[in-house]
Enzyme design. Structure first.
Site, PDB file in Angstrom:
ATOM      1  CD  GLU A  54      -2.901   1.001   2.424  1.00  0.00           C
ATOM      2  OE1 GLU A  54      -2.824   0.054   3.226  1.00  0.00           O
ATOM      3  OE2 GLU A  54      -3.840   1.821   2.423  1.00  0.00           O
ATOM      4  CG  ASN A 201      -9.648  -1.871   1.602  1.00  0.00           C
ATOM      5  OD1 ASN A 201      -9.370  -3.033   1.869  1.00  0.00           O
ATOM      6  ND2 ASN A 201      -9.329  -0.851   2.400  1.00  0.00           N
ATOM      7  CD  GLU A 202     -10.112  -2.389   6.360  1.00  0.00           C
ATOM      8  OE1 GLU A 202     -10.044  -1.271   6.897  1.00  0.00           O
ATOM      9  OE2 GLU A 202      -9.449  -3.374   6.752  1.00  0.00           O
ATOM     10  CE1 TYR A 274      -3.122  -5.811   9.053  1.00  0.00           C
ATOM     11  CE2 TYR A 274      -5.462  -5.272   8.893  1.00  0.00           C
ATOM     12  CZ  TYR A 274      -4.180  -5.281   8.352  1.00  0.00           C
ATOM     13  OH  TYR A 274      -3.975  -4.753   7.097  1.00  0.00           O
ATOM     14  CD  GLU A 331      -6.085  -4.714   4.371  1.00  0.00           C
ATOM     15  OE1 GLU A 331      -5.972  -4.278   5.536  1.00  0.00           O
ATOM     16  OE2 GLU A 331      -6.542  -4.038   3.426  1.00  0.00           O
ATOM     17  CD  GLN A 380       0.351  -2.387   3.787  1.00  0.00           C
ATOM     18  OE1 GLN A 380       1.089  -1.794   3.039  1.00  0.00           O
ATOM     19  NE2 GLN A 380      -0.841  -1.874   4.194  1.00  0.00           N
TER      20      GLN A 380
HETATM   21  O1  AHR Z   1      -2.891  -2.457   6.273  1.00  0.00           O
HETATM   22  C1  AHR Z   1      -3.228  -1.235   6.854  1.00  0.00           C
HETATM   23  C2  AHR Z   1      -4.695  -0.916   6.729  1.00  0.00           C
HETATM   24  O2  AHR Z   1      -5.441  -1.826   7.462  1.00  0.00           O
HETATM   25  C3  AHR Z   1      -5.295  -0.998   5.357  1.00  0.00           C
HETATM   26  O3  AHR Z   1      -5.082   0.136   4.610  1.00  0.00           O
HETATM   27  C4  AHR Z   1      -6.756  -1.145   5.650  1.00  0.00           C
HETATM   28  O4  AHR Z   1      -7.441  -1.809   4.640  1.00  0.00           O
HETATM   29  C5  AHR Z   1      -6.773  -1.849   6.985  1.00  0.00           C
HETATM   30  O5  AHR Z   1      -7.568  -1.201   7.906  1.00  0.00           O
END
Ligand code: AHR
Length: 526
Positions: A54, A201-202, A274, A331, A380
């Site tokens: 990103e 996205n999101e 995450y 992600e 990432q």
């Molecule tokens: O990876 C960082 C961020 O996490 C991304 O931009 C987003 O899609 C997510 O909230």
């Protein structure tokens, strides 16, 4: 008084025991494993080992793009050391330009002569200037240099169906259309192939703060105009995969509504989770310098991915029993309190042995659910969150997570073998996890591969391994471990955590894999 003295002495004795607890003196954890090749599962899509790049912090600028005039060795502005390291991993697919950035990105800002491109502001990540020096051509060049397929994230949040459609035309049309001509004028004759396309996205958050119903309607509108222009992508078998913006962590209602409202353009649905932030927002845990409780809780939260995959998949099964719609965990990774206090919006963090184990546990989970999970993208690739590579100007280091990607390469495209495992527990406070976690597969090379994680940071493990359908005289491979739970590589000491060779030989009592504490081992049976 006596009692007090006794307590004190017991305390001293206990402290001595705790301090004098090197792995060597510890009895091994036991696990029994049976691998039966008759129990063959599904092929593991290589895309499970996907990446995500990103426009965020030093991911793109410095991490990949240094510019043609840089002293850092580069090819057309893209740094050679990073390309070399990623080529070695056989990166199957890379997602770009975001993330949250994607819904603020206007692709026309990133084409044409670089000195004429507008400077914009990356409002979502640090409010820094975005030079737009790295645009579509540069990204496609990068993907070609590392040999990866591309997953482009389109802009629904601040874009229009026309802008999205024209971007696809620009990238993939081979005819004399206006956008294809513009691409040629900018130096690229042949169309690129876009295998995967994210429509938003999101959308539940940074992509527009929508309800799932609104998001699904917008998906349908935008996806209708996300056409297949590439001459090789005109059939249902070859067409681009369109990805609908899916749920955050345990938002099962999002998946329910998305699947209820899906249409023929819904080829895949995303999921974001995450480790350490998904259940603990805002991210507050340190990337290094944690104690054993910090080690255990993060591994526990990594295991939570399995429950999420199971539950989201069960909802998808209701609406799509034939499993036509894939689940893309596009992600995943650890997200800690940032280590860059000057630029907290850059999401830079160190990467330790703990992250290596988190990656291995994720792969072991994904291997089991490939009937639904067809892609996963680590967040990432460079300098951001659970990066595989860190750079500091001209220096580059490989993280423990990089080494785990390297270890697991034989699993890309391999056929999963469900196994039977009975493992002792690893317990810290109120956290109790299986001490040993494994995944087995028959590689494309015909070999039987096994990945074994020993979660216990204090005790070695002994895995009694029975094989059915093949004979194993030995297990040969490589292991990742370290001398501390937060062992990590730095620019001064880049090889603190690296891969070492490993071998176990069968004896009269069979094949016992002796594993170091806090380790990830991948072996082939011989
Ligand atoms: O990876 C960082 C961020 O996490 C991304 O931009 C987003 O899609 C997510 O909230």
């Amino acid at each position: 008084m006596l009692t007090g003295l006794k307590t004190l002495m017991t305390g001293v004795a206990l402290a001595t025991t705790l301090m004098a607890a090197p792995a060597l003196t510890q009895t091994a954890i036991k696990a029994d494993l049976t691998i039966d090749t008759a129990k063959s599962g599904k092929v593991i899509p290589p895309e499970i080992y996907g990446h995500f790049a990103e426009h965020l912090g030093r991911m793109v600028y410095e991490g990949v793009w240094v510019g043609e005039d840089s002293k850092i060795p580069n090819t057309r502005g893209i740094r050679n050391d990073v390309v070399g390291a990623l080529k070695h991993l056989n990166v199957p697919v890379i997602r770009w330009p975001g993330g949250c950035f994607a819904d603020r990105y206007h692709w026309m800002d990133g084409i044409g002569p670089r000195d004429k491109r507008p400077v914009t502001i990356n409002t979502i990540w640090g409010g820094v200037e975005e030079s737009n020096a790295f645009g579509t051509h540069e990204f496609m060049d990068f993907a070609e240099q590392i040999g990866s397929k591309v997953y482009i994230a389109g802009n629904v949040g601040t874009g229009s169906p026309k802008e999205m459609s024209q971007w696809l035309e620009y990238m993939t049309a081979s005819d004399n259309s206006q956008m294809a001509k513009l691409r040629r004028q900018n130096g690229r004759e042949a169309p690129w192939k876009v295998e995967y396309f994210g429509v938003g996205n999101e959308t539940w958050g940074c992509g527009g703060d929508m309800t799932p119903e609104h998001s699904a309607n917008l998906f349908k509108q935008f996806a209708t105009f996300s056409d297949n222009y590439h001459p090789d992508q005109k059939t249902p078998e070859t067409r681009m995969v369109k990805v609908m913006s899916g749920a955050n962590v345990a938002d099962f209602n999002w998946t329910e509504v998305s699947m209820k409202m899906k249409n023929n353009n819904t080829h895949a649905l995303s999921l974001h989770y995450y480790t350490s932030a998904g259940l603990n927002w805002p991210p507050s845990r340190p990337s290094t310098g944690f104690d054993e409780a910090g080690w255990a809780v993060v591994l526990k939260e990594a295991f939570y991915m399995e429950e999420l995959v199971q539950k989201h998949s069960a909802i998808m099964d209701k609406y799509d029993p034939e499993k036509k719609v894939a689940l893309y965990v596009d992600e995943w990774g650890t997200w800690y309190k940032t280590d860059d206090l000057k630029n907290p919006g850059f999401l830079y963090q160190q990467n330790s042995l703990r992250d290596g184990l988190v990656a291995a546990l994720h792969f072991n989970i994904f291997h089991k659910y490939t009937d639904r999970v067809k892609m996963a993208n680590l967040a990432q690739t460079v300098n951001v969150l659970q990066a595989v590579i860190l750079t500091d100007k001209d220096k580059m280091i490989l993280t423990p997570t990089y080494h785990v990607f390297d270890l697991y390469k034989p699993f890309m495209g391999a056929t999963h073998i469900p196994v039977m495992l009975n493992s002792a527990k690893y317990t810290v406070g109120d956290i109790s996890l299986p001490a040993v976690d494994v995944s087995a597969a028959k590689g494309k090379d015909g070999k039987i591969w096994l990945a074994v994680v020993n979660l216990d940071p204090n005790r070695p493990a002994e895995v009694n391994t029975s094989t059915m359908g093949f004979k194993a005289k030995s297990a040969v491979g490589r292991v990742l471990t370290g001398d501390r739970i937060d062992a990590h590589n730095t620019f001064d000491k880049p090889n603190t955590v690296t891969l070492k060779s490993y071998e176990a030989k069968a004896s009269g009592s069979g094949l016992v894999l002796k594993l170091a504490p806090k380790s990830v081992t991948v072996v082939e049976f011989r």
